[in-house]
Scaffold this motif. Structure first.
Motif, PDB file in Angstrom:
ATOM      1  N   GLU A 186      49.571-103.525 -98.065  1.00  0.00           N
ATOM      2  CA  GLU A 186      48.795-104.236 -97.055  1.00  0.00           C
ATOM      3  C   GLU A 186      48.223-105.536 -97.617  1.00  0.00           C
ATOM      4  O   GLU A 186      48.090-106.523 -96.903  1.00  0.00           O
ATOM      5  CB  GLU A 186      47.672-103.354 -96.500  1.00  0.00           C
ATOM      6  CG  GLU A 186      48.158-102.188 -95.657  1.00  0.00           C
ATOM      7  CD  GLU A 186      48.528-100.955 -96.470  1.00  0.00           C
ATOM      8  OE1 GLU A 186      48.501-101.015 -97.724  1.00  0.00           O
ATOM      9  OE2 GLU A 186      48.878 -99.941 -95.849  1.00  0.00           O
ATOM     10  N   LEU A 187      47.889-105.535 -98.890  1.00  0.00           N
ATOM     11  CA  LEU A 187      47.391-106.749 -99.526  1.00  0.00           C
ATOM     12  C   LEU A 187      48.469-107.830 -99.534  1.00  0.00           C
ATOM     13  O   LEU A 187      48.195-108.999 -99.276  1.00  0.00           O
ATOM     14  CB  LEU A 187      46.926-106.457-100.955  1.00  0.00           C
ATOM     15  CG  LEU A 187      46.469-107.667-101.765  1.00  0.00           C
ATOM     16  CD1 LEU A 187      45.278-108.349-101.100  1.00  0.00           C
ATOM     17  CD2 LEU A 187      46.150-107.258-103.182  1.00  0.00           C
ATOM     18  N   LEU A 188      49.700-107.439 -99.803  1.00  0.00           N
ATOM     19  CA  LEU A 188      50.802-108.390 -99.792  1.00  0.00           C
ATOM     20  C   LEU A 188      50.948-109.022 -98.408  1.00  0.00           C
ATOM     21  O   LEU A 188      51.129-110.229 -98.288  1.00  0.00           O
ATOM     22  CB  LEU A 188      52.105-107.694-100.211  1.00  0.00           C
ATOM     23  CG  LEU A 188      53.355-108.558-100.209  1.00  0.00           C
ATOM     24  CD1 LEU A 188      53.204-109.724-101.178  1.00  0.00           C
ATOM     25  CD2 LEU A 188      54.568-107.724-100.550  1.00  0.00           C
ATOM     26  N   VAL A 189      50.825-108.213 -97.361  1.00  0.00           N
ATOM     27  CA  VAL A 189      50.897-108.735 -95.994  1.00  0.00           C
ATOM     28  C   VAL A 189      49.764-109.732 -95.748  1.00  0.00           C
ATOM     29  O   VAL A 189      49.975-110.789 -95.154  1.00  0.00           O
ATOM     30  CB  VAL A 189      50.856-107.570 -94.974  1.00  0.00           C
ATOM     31  CG1 VAL A 189      50.751-108.095 -93.548  1.00  0.00           C
ATOM     32  CG2 VAL A 189      52.081-106.681 -95.118  1.00  0.00           C
ATOM     33  N   LEU A 190      48.561-109.422 -96.221  1.00  0.00           N
ATOM     34  CA  LEU A 190      47.419-110.325 -96.046  1.00  0.00           C
ATOM     35  C   LEU A 190      47.661-111.660 -96.759  1.00  0.00           C
ATOM     36  O   LEU A 190      47.467-112.726 -96.186  1.00  0.00           O
ATOM     37  CB  LEU A 190      46.141-109.678 -96.574  1.00  0.00           C
ATOM     38  CG  LEU A 190      44.912-110.588 -96.584  1.00  0.00           C
ATOM     39  CD1 LEU A 190      44.447-110.872 -95.167  1.00  0.00           C
ATOM     40  CD2 LEU A 190      43.802-109.991 -97.418  1.00  0.00           C
TER      41      LEU A 190
ATOM     42  N   GLN B  63      50.503-112.985 -97.657  1.00  0.00           N
ATOM     43  CA  GLN B  63      51.574-113.723 -96.984  1.00  0.00           C
ATOM     44  C   GLN B  63      51.057-114.398 -95.718  1.00  0.00           C
ATOM     45  O   GLN B  63      51.409-115.536 -95.410  1.00  0.00           O
ATOM     46  CB  GLN B  63      52.738-112.793 -96.642  1.00  0.00           C
ATOM     47  CG  GLN B  63      53.545-112.389 -97.861  1.00  0.00           C
ATOM     48  CD  GLN B  63      54.586-111.329 -97.554  1.00  0.00           C
ATOM     49  OE1 GLN B  63      54.529-110.656 -96.528  1.00  0.00           O
ATOM     50  NE2 GLN B  63      55.549-111.166 -98.451  1.00  0.00           N
ATOM     51  N   GLY B  64      50.173-113.731 -94.993  1.00  0.00           N
ATOM     52  CA  GLY B  64      49.585-114.331 -93.798  1.00  0.00           C
ATOM     53  C   GLY B  64      48.704-115.506 -94.126  1.00  0.00           C
ATOM     54  O   GLY B  64      48.640-116.487 -93.371  1.00  0.00           O
ATOM     55  N   LEU B  65      48.006-115.448 -95.244  1.00  0.00           N
ATOM     56  CA  LEU B  65      47.125-116.559 -95.637  1.00  0.00           C
ATOM     57  C   LEU B  65      47.911-117.783 -96.097  1.00  0.00           C
ATOM     58  O   LEU B  65      47.444-118.906 -95.979  1.00  0.00           O
ATOM     59  CB  LEU B  65      46.175-116.113 -96.758  1.00  0.00           C
ATOM     60  CG  LEU B  65      45.086-115.104 -96.376  1.00  0.00           C
ATOM     61  CD1 LEU B  65      44.346-114.641 -97.621  1.00  0.00           C
ATOM     62  CD2 LEU B  65      44.122-115.714 -95.379  1.00  0.00           C
ATOM     63  N   THR B  66      49.076-117.556 -96.656  1.00  0.00           N
ATOM     64  CA  THR B  66      49.822-118.675 -97.215  1.00  0.00           C
ATOM     65  C   THR B  66      50.784-119.314 -96.220  1.00  0.00           C
ATOM     66  O   THR B  66      51.463-120.269 -96.572  1.00  0.00           O
ATOM     67  CB  THR B  66      50.612-118.217 -98.456  1.00  0.00           C
ATOM     68  OG1 THR B  66      51.469-117.125 -98.094  1.00  0.00           O
ATOM     69  CG2 THR B  66      49.654-117.801 -99.554  1.00  0.00           C
ATOM     70  N   GLN B  67      50.879-118.809 -95.034  1.00  0.00           N
ATOM     71  CA  GLN B  67      51.789-119.407 -94.042  1.00  0.00           C
ATOM     72  C   GLN B  67      51.149-120.564 -93.337  1.00  0.00           C
ATOM     73  O   GLN B  67      50.021-120.722 -93.153  1.00  0.00           O
ATOM     74  CB  GLN B  67      52.216-118.360 -93.010  1.00  0.00           C
ATOM     75  CG  GLN B  67      53.142-117.339 -93.615  1.00  0.00           C
ATOM     76  CD  GLN B  67      53.593-116.303 -92.587  1.00  0.00           C
ATOM     77  OE1 GLN B  67      53.228-116.356 -91.418  1.00  0.00           O
ATOM     78  NE2 GLN B  67      54.371-115.355 -93.042  1.00  0.00           N
TER      79      GLN B  67
END
Length: 80
Positions: free
Chosen positions: A70-74, A76-80
């Motif tokens: 879930e951290l990876l998803v977070l 990735q969402g922040l860096t888009q």
């Protein structure tokens, strides 16, 4: 003539003594479970603007290690 009221005889009830003996009852109750100390990662992500700012901003996250997906998803969402 008024009829007389008669109360039927109530048989006498004898009470028997009752003796209660406490029965030993030992129940092994396990102690309540201690909350597990979950490993937490403290993550600091610096945010730099294109122009140098007087102060850099930082995102700080405390995240449970077992939820790394879930951290990876977070992130990735922040860096888009």
């Amino acid at each position: 003539m008024v009829p007389s009221l008669t109360i039927p005889s109530i048989p006498q009830t004898d009470f028997l003594p009752v003796i209660l003996h406490p029965t030993p009852f030992e129940q092994e109750v396990p102690p309540p479970p201690l909350p597990e100390k979950k490993a937490v990662a403290h993550i600091r992500i610096p945010l730099h603007e294109e122009q140098a700012s007087v102060r850099d901003q930082m995102i700080e996250i405390d995240w449970p290690v077992e939820s790394v997906t879930e951290l990876l998803v977070l992130i990735q969402g922040l860096t888009q």
